[in-house]
Design an enzyme around this catalytic site. Structure first.
Site, short mmCIF file in Angstrom:
data_model
loop_
_atom_site.label_atom_id
_atom_site.label_comp_id
_atom_site.label_asym_id
_atom_site.label_seq_id
_atom_site.Cartn_x
_atom_site.Cartn_y
_atom_site.Cartn_z
N ARG A 55 5.09 12.51 6.76
CA ARG A 55 5.67 12.19 5.46
C ARG A 55 6.35 10.81 5.44
O ARG A 55 6.34 10.13 4.42
CB ARG A 55 6.68 13.27 5.05
CG ARG A 55 7.16 13.11 3.59
CD ARG A 55 8.05 14.27 3.17
NE ARG A 55 9.14 14.44 4.11
CZ ARG A 55 9.64 15.61 4.48
NH1 ARG A 55 9.17 16.73 3.97
NH2 ARG A 55 10.63 15.67 5.35
N TYR A 108 14.38 -2.16 -17.85
CA TYR A 108 13.24 -1.30 -18.18
C TYR A 108 13.78 0.00 -18.80
O TYR A 108 14.68 0.64 -18.23
CB TYR A 108 12.52 -1.04 -16.85
CG TYR A 108 11.27 -0.25 -16.88
CD1 TYR A 108 10.17 -0.67 -17.62
CD2 TYR A 108 11.16 0.93 -16.12
CE1 TYR A 108 9.00 0.06 -17.60
CE2 TYR A 108 9.99 1.66 -16.10
CZ TYR A 108 8.91 1.22 -16.85
OH TYR A 108 7.76 1.95 -16.84
N ASP A 181 15.29 -5.78 -10.54
CA ASP A 181 13.90 -5.40 -10.78
C ASP A 181 13.11 -6.71 -10.78
O ASP A 181 13.20 -7.50 -11.71
CB ASP A 181 13.80 -4.66 -12.12
CG ASP A 181 12.40 -4.12 -12.38
OD1 ASP A 181 11.42 -4.72 -11.89
OD2 ASP A 181 12.29 -3.11 -13.10
N LYS A 206 1.97 -3.07 -10.70
CA LYS A 206 1.64 -4.23 -11.52
C LYS A 206 0.82 -5.22 -10.67
O LYS A 206 -0.33 -4.97 -10.41
CB LYS A 206 2.92 -4.86 -12.07
CG LYS A 206 3.82 -3.84 -12.82
CD LYS A 206 3.23 -3.35 -14.12
CE LYS A 206 3.86 -2.07 -14.66
NZ LYS A 206 5.27 -2.10 -14.89
#
Ligand SMILES: *Cc1c(COP(=O)(O)O)cnc(C)c1O
Length: 400
Positions: A55, A108, A181, A206
């Site tokens: 994981r 955002y 960000d 993106k």
């Protein structure tokens, strides 16, 4: 293998070995799948310093993390299954009940929802500063509870630039962590950690992945913030698949080349838009008239493909018809892929604390990798639908 020749077919099918040392060398890394990690000794099972479970990420994810850590000049890079989980995971890692976040009003919108929803339930409060506020104005908002300042520069809807180095230096003095960000700069055009920021977040969905087909997020951090993120990402258990990690690694190969093309095309479109009669102003920090130009020029090495345009006043219906008439610009959320996109953004501005209004409708354009001439021709025919609409409205008015 002698072991296999001694056992029944049923066992042989299950234990047929995968010899790692027999991997052929290819330009790209191997995609290593696995939940269980086989260990040589009992002691190794409980060795906290080693990868003992899949994981936390195997070799493919580690290759990507190392590349992104170096790109952002970080101490460590953490992967998340989306840009949004990179944001929420970072906030969960840094904040405790009773803490306060000061966030730029351009954040955002899902970041705002997480602050108002989950984090409010956990006893964290949020206040928003105006994107035009400088470091001194933000300093005046700090209280003993302030733990994190959250930035986004330029804002991904309205492109305001913040003086990130000044804000980060002020925050450091005040003992407050800064998070940014950094999706617009894709980790290439601006290096926040070199300017004193503690955590740089990207939606890798993106530009890094770059083909509108993978969700992934990054938090790259230094010092104390990196330690907090390491503990929290282990505790919360976010994981990304090796296949998706491979896609992000593949995206990195062409990231700078694609960004250069996106940026050059976006600048050409921005300059063209400035001279169109239906356009009131263009939002792109590389334009000398842009309010953020001086900061951009000082701190950034380029632009990406995302720009904004304020149109001359027109009805919502007319703008919708204009955007729907575009043939090369897709109509949809997200950006950073190879293709051009256009959306009206005014409805998203309504969530802000500091009311923002423009003299006309605001469009956001993602300039893709198509021929710029074709994109400009498409935009021109779109703008023509606006003036046709004006003409029909004037006729209606004259007739009525
Ligand atoms: C898209 C986006 C995100 C969220 O990324 P996902 O990978 O879609 O979850 C965060 N910040 C900005 C600025 C974005 O544009």
């Amino acid at each position: 293998m002698t072991f296999c020749s001694k056992v029944h077919e049923q066992t042989r099918l299950i234990h047929g070995d995968t010899p790692c040392d027999a991997l052929q060398r290819t330009p790209g890394p191997p995609i290593q799948r696995g939940s269980t990690v086989l260990l040589p000794t009992c002691e190794a099972l409980y060795d906290g310093g080693k990868v003992t479970y899949g994981r936390v990420g195997l070799s493919t994810q580690r290759t990507l993390r190392d590349a992104l850590r170096d790109l952002e000049n970080a101490d460590e890079a953490f992967l998340y299954p989306s840009g949004l989980t990179a944001i929420t995971g970072t906030l969960l890692a840094l904040l405790s009940a009773g803490d306060e976040v000061l966030a730029c009003d351009t954040v955002y919108n899902p970041t705002r929802r997480f602050l108002a929803g989950t984090l409010a339930r956990y006893g964290v409060t949020a206040r928003y500063f105006d994107p035009a506020d400088d470091a001194e104005a933000i300093r005046a908002m700090i209280t003993p509870a302030t733990r994190v300042i959250f930035l986004e520069s330029p804002g991904s809807l309205s492109f305001e630039m913040q003086d990130v180095p000044a804000i980060a230096a002020m925050a450091k003095e005040a003992g407050v962590m800064t998070v940014i960000d950094n999706t617009w700069a894709a980790g290439v055009l601006f290096k926040p950690l070199d300017h004193g920021v503690d955590v740089s977040i990207q939606s890798l969905t993106k530009y890094v992945c770059g083909h509108s087909d993978v969700f992934m997020g990054l938090a790259a951090a230094k010092g104390e913030a990196a330690k907090l993120l390491a503990a929290s990402s282990y505790e919360t258990g976010w994981a990304v698949s090796p296949d998706d990690a491979y896609m992000a690694i593949r995206g990195l190969r062409t990231l700078r080349t694609r960004l250069a093309q996106h940026g050059a095309a976006a600048l050409e479109v921005a300059r063209w838009l400035e001279s169109q009669p239906e356009v009131r102003s263009v939002m792109c920090p590389a334009l000398p008239d842009d309010p953020g130009h001086a900061i951009w020029k000082r701190d950034f090495t380029g632009i990406c493909g995302l720009i904004g345009a304020v149109l001359e006043p027109a009805s919502e219906v007319a703008v919708a018809r204009m955007v729907e008439s575009l043939e090369l610009f897709g109509l949809g959320f997200s950006w950073g892929g190879y293709e051009s996109l256009a959306i009206p953004v005014d409805p998203q501005l309504k969530a802000r604390s500091h009311k923002t209004s423009y003299p006309g409708p605001l469009l956001r354009l993602h300039i893709g990798l198509e021929s710029v001439d074709d994109l400009i021709a498409d935009l021109r025919q779109g703008l023509d639908t606006l003036s046709q609409d004006d003409v029909s409205r004037q006729r209606l008015r004259a007739a009525g």
